[in-house]
Design a protein around this motif. Structure first.
Motif, PDB file in Angstrom:
ATOM      1  N   SER A 171      25.684   1.773  -0.793  1.00 42.49           N
ATOM      2  CA  SER A 171      26.726   0.738  -0.670  1.00 42.49           C
ATOM      3  C   SER A 171      26.043  -0.624  -0.650  1.00 42.49           C
ATOM      4  CB  SER A 171      27.549   0.944   0.602  1.00 42.49           C
ATOM      5  OG  SER A 171      28.170   2.210   0.614  1.00 42.49           O
ATOM      6  N   LYS A 174      27.657  -3.700   1.043  1.00 42.15           N
ATOM      7  CA  LYS A 174      28.151  -3.564   2.414  1.00 42.15           C
ATOM      8  C   LYS A 174      27.121  -4.045   3.428  1.00 42.15           C
ATOM      9  CE  LYS A 174      30.006  -0.207   5.709  1.00 42.15           C
ATOM     10  NZ  LYS A 174      30.439   1.191   5.937  1.00 42.15           N
ATOM     11  N   PHE A 176      25.710  -3.532   7.029  1.00 42.39           N
ATOM     12  CA  PHE A 176      25.677  -2.502   8.057  1.00 42.39           C
ATOM     13  C   PHE A 176      25.172  -3.084   9.373  1.00 42.39           C
ATOM     14  CE2 PHE A 176      26.448   1.449   5.762  1.00 42.39           C
ATOM     15  CZ  PHE A 176      26.246   1.066   4.446  1.00 42.39           C
ATOM     16  N   THR A 177      25.947  -2.909  10.433  1.00 38.51           N
ATOM     17  CA  THR A 177      25.464  -3.282  11.759  1.00 38.51           C
ATOM     18  C   THR A 177      24.469  -2.221  12.217  1.00 38.51           C
ATOM     19  OG1 THR A 177      27.177  -2.057  12.954  1.00 38.51           O
ATOM     20  CG2 THR A 177      27.699  -4.325  12.280  1.00 38.51           C
ATOM     21  N   LYS A 178      23.746  -2.514  13.283  1.00 33.50           N
ATOM     22  CA  LYS A 178      22.810  -1.521  13.808  1.00 33.50           C
ATOM     23  C   LYS A 178      23.551  -0.296  14.323  1.00 33.50           C
ATOM     24  CE  LYS A 178      19.280  -4.949  14.837  1.00 33.50           C
ATOM     25  NZ  LYS A 178      18.480  -5.665  15.854  1.00 33.50           N
ATOM     26  N   ASN A 180      26.370   0.831  13.005  1.00 31.53           N
ATOM     27  CA  ASN A 180      26.731   1.564  11.787  1.00 31.53           C
ATOM     28  C   ASN A 180      25.576   2.453  11.336  1.00 31.53           C
ATOM     29  OD1 ASN A 180      28.463  -1.256  10.290  1.00 31.53           O
ATOM     30  ND2 ASN A 180      29.281   0.380  11.559  1.00 31.53           N
ATOM     31  N   LEU A 181      24.380   1.853  11.276  1.00 35.47           N
ATOM     32  CA  LEU A 181      23.212   2.587  10.810  1.00 35.47           C
ATOM     33  C   LEU A 181      22.892   3.768  11.724  1.00 35.47           C
ATOM     34  CD1 LEU A 181      20.809  -0.310   9.734  1.00 35.47           C
ATOM     35  CD2 LEU A 181      21.931   1.332   8.240  1.00 35.47           C
ATOM     36  N   GLU A 183      24.794   5.427  13.934  1.00 34.17           N
ATOM     37  CA  GLU A 183      25.804   6.482  13.948  1.00 34.17           C
ATOM     38  C   GLU A 183      25.841   7.253  12.626  1.00 34.17           C
ATOM     39  OE1 GLU A 183      28.700   4.146  17.137  1.00 34.17           O
ATOM     40  OE2 GLU A 183      29.395   4.490  15.076  1.00 34.17           O
ATOM     41  N   SER A 184      25.549   6.566  11.507  1.00 37.28           N
ATOM     42  CA  SER A 184      25.547   7.233  10.209  1.00 37.28           C
ATOM     43  C   SER A 184      24.307   8.091  10.007  1.00 37.28           C
ATOM     44  CB  SER A 184      25.633   6.194   9.081  1.00 37.28           C
ATOM     45  OG  SER A 184      26.837   5.472   9.136  1.00 37.28           O
ATOM     46  N   GLU A 189      26.765   8.868  18.780  1.00 38.95           N
ATOM     47  CA  GLU A 189      27.349   7.611  19.234  1.00 38.95           C
ATOM     48  C   GLU A 189      26.230   6.625  19.576  1.00 38.95           C
ATOM     49  OE1 GLU A 189      30.258   8.171  22.232  1.00 38.95           O
ATOM     50  OE2 GLU A 189      30.486   6.015  22.630  1.00 38.95           O
ATOM     51  N   GLY A 226      23.627  -7.767  10.858  1.00 46.22           N
ATOM     52  CA  GLY A 226      23.093  -6.482  10.432  1.00 46.22           C
ATOM     53  C   GLY A 226      22.254  -6.579   9.184  1.00 46.22           C
ATOM     54  N   ARG A 228      21.658  -5.393   4.804  1.00 41.98           N
ATOM     55  CA  ARG A 228      22.211  -4.957   3.535  1.00 41.98           C
ATOM     56  C   ARG A 228      21.114  -5.052   2.490  1.00 41.98           C
ATOM     57  NH1 ARG A 228      26.285 -10.058   2.646  1.00 41.98           N
ATOM     58  NH2 ARG A 228      24.714 -11.642   2.171  1.00 41.98           N
TER      59      ARG A 228
END
Length: 231
Positions: A171, A174, A176-178, A180-181, A183-184, A189, A226, A228
């Motif tokens: 992506s 997009k 990405f917050t920390k 986001n990274l 959890e993905s 969590e 974040g 990208r």
């Protein structure tokens, strides 16, 4: 077989375009001629191209603009073939994302050899035609083989580093917050110490990318927000 490898030939001179297409067919590739930047732009969105041969002096959309779009949006490898032999346009094209730069008049055997060289770099021979291949600038990731190549260097990434890079490249627009990274990639969590974990992995990943190609920056930090892919 190389027939699966579709190459877009963007050249407004009819004779040169036909000559390049003929060379590609003889080598077993499937060329698609385009005679303007505008026409090429339509073809770009239609399929996954193994490569784009690009003239800079085009009617319609300029070659430089097209190169920028290919590099930022599609990531297809590009060889510029142009009459502009000056140092400045060559440097500008390579910085924008061109993988090679050939000046007219050109030697057909040299063009063919350079095409093969760039395709090998992108690991498109023989199995890199998977639609899951992720490309950006001179960076290529194969999610099936779990391999990553920057320029001519294969990266020795940990599983987490690879997943972070693959997530960003999948992506490219997009941010990405920390959280986001984490959890993905970690599938958990975002914990209290998650920020430091992401920082360490991101730092190691960037160091490996910088070692492979010190002239290029692949990941952009938006402070306070974040990360990208850097276009």
């Amino acid at each position: 077989m190389t027939e699966r490898y579709h190459i877009l030939v963007v050249e407004d001179d009819d004779d040169i375009n036909r000559l390049l297409c003929s060379v590609l067919r003889t080598a077993g590739y499937a060329p698609q001629p385009a005679y303007s930047g505008t026409e090429a732009q339509l073809y770009l969105a239609q399929r996954e191209w193994a490569m784009v041969l690009l003239d800079l002096m085009l009617p319609g959309k300029r070659g430089e603009e097209l190169l920028e779009e290919i590099s930022g949006r599609y990531g297809f490898p590009v060889i510029v073939i142009t009459a502009q032999g000056e140092r400045e346009p060559k440097i500008a094209a390579l910085k924008t994302g061109a993988d090679d730069y050939i000046t007219k008049p050109f030697d057909l055997e040299e063009v063919s050899a350079r095409i093969d060289s760039v395709l090998r770099r992108y690991r498109r021979l023989p199995q890199a035609q998977s639609p899951k291949l992720l490309l950006h600038k001179d960076l290529a990731l194969d999610p099936e083989a779990k391999t990553a190549v920057a320029g001519d260097a294969e990266l020795a990434l940990t599983a987490r580093e690879y997943e972070i890079l693959a997530l960003l490249m999948a992506s490219p627009k997009k941010l990405f917050t920390k959280a986001n990274l984490f959890e993905s990639v970690w599938g958990e969590e975002f914990p209290g110490g998650g920020e430091n974990v992401v920082n360490v992995h991101m730092s190691n990943l960037r160091n490996k990318l910088a070692k492979a190609n010190p002239q290029e920056e692949y990941i952009e930090t938006i402070w306070g927000m974040g990360y990208r892919i850097k276009t």
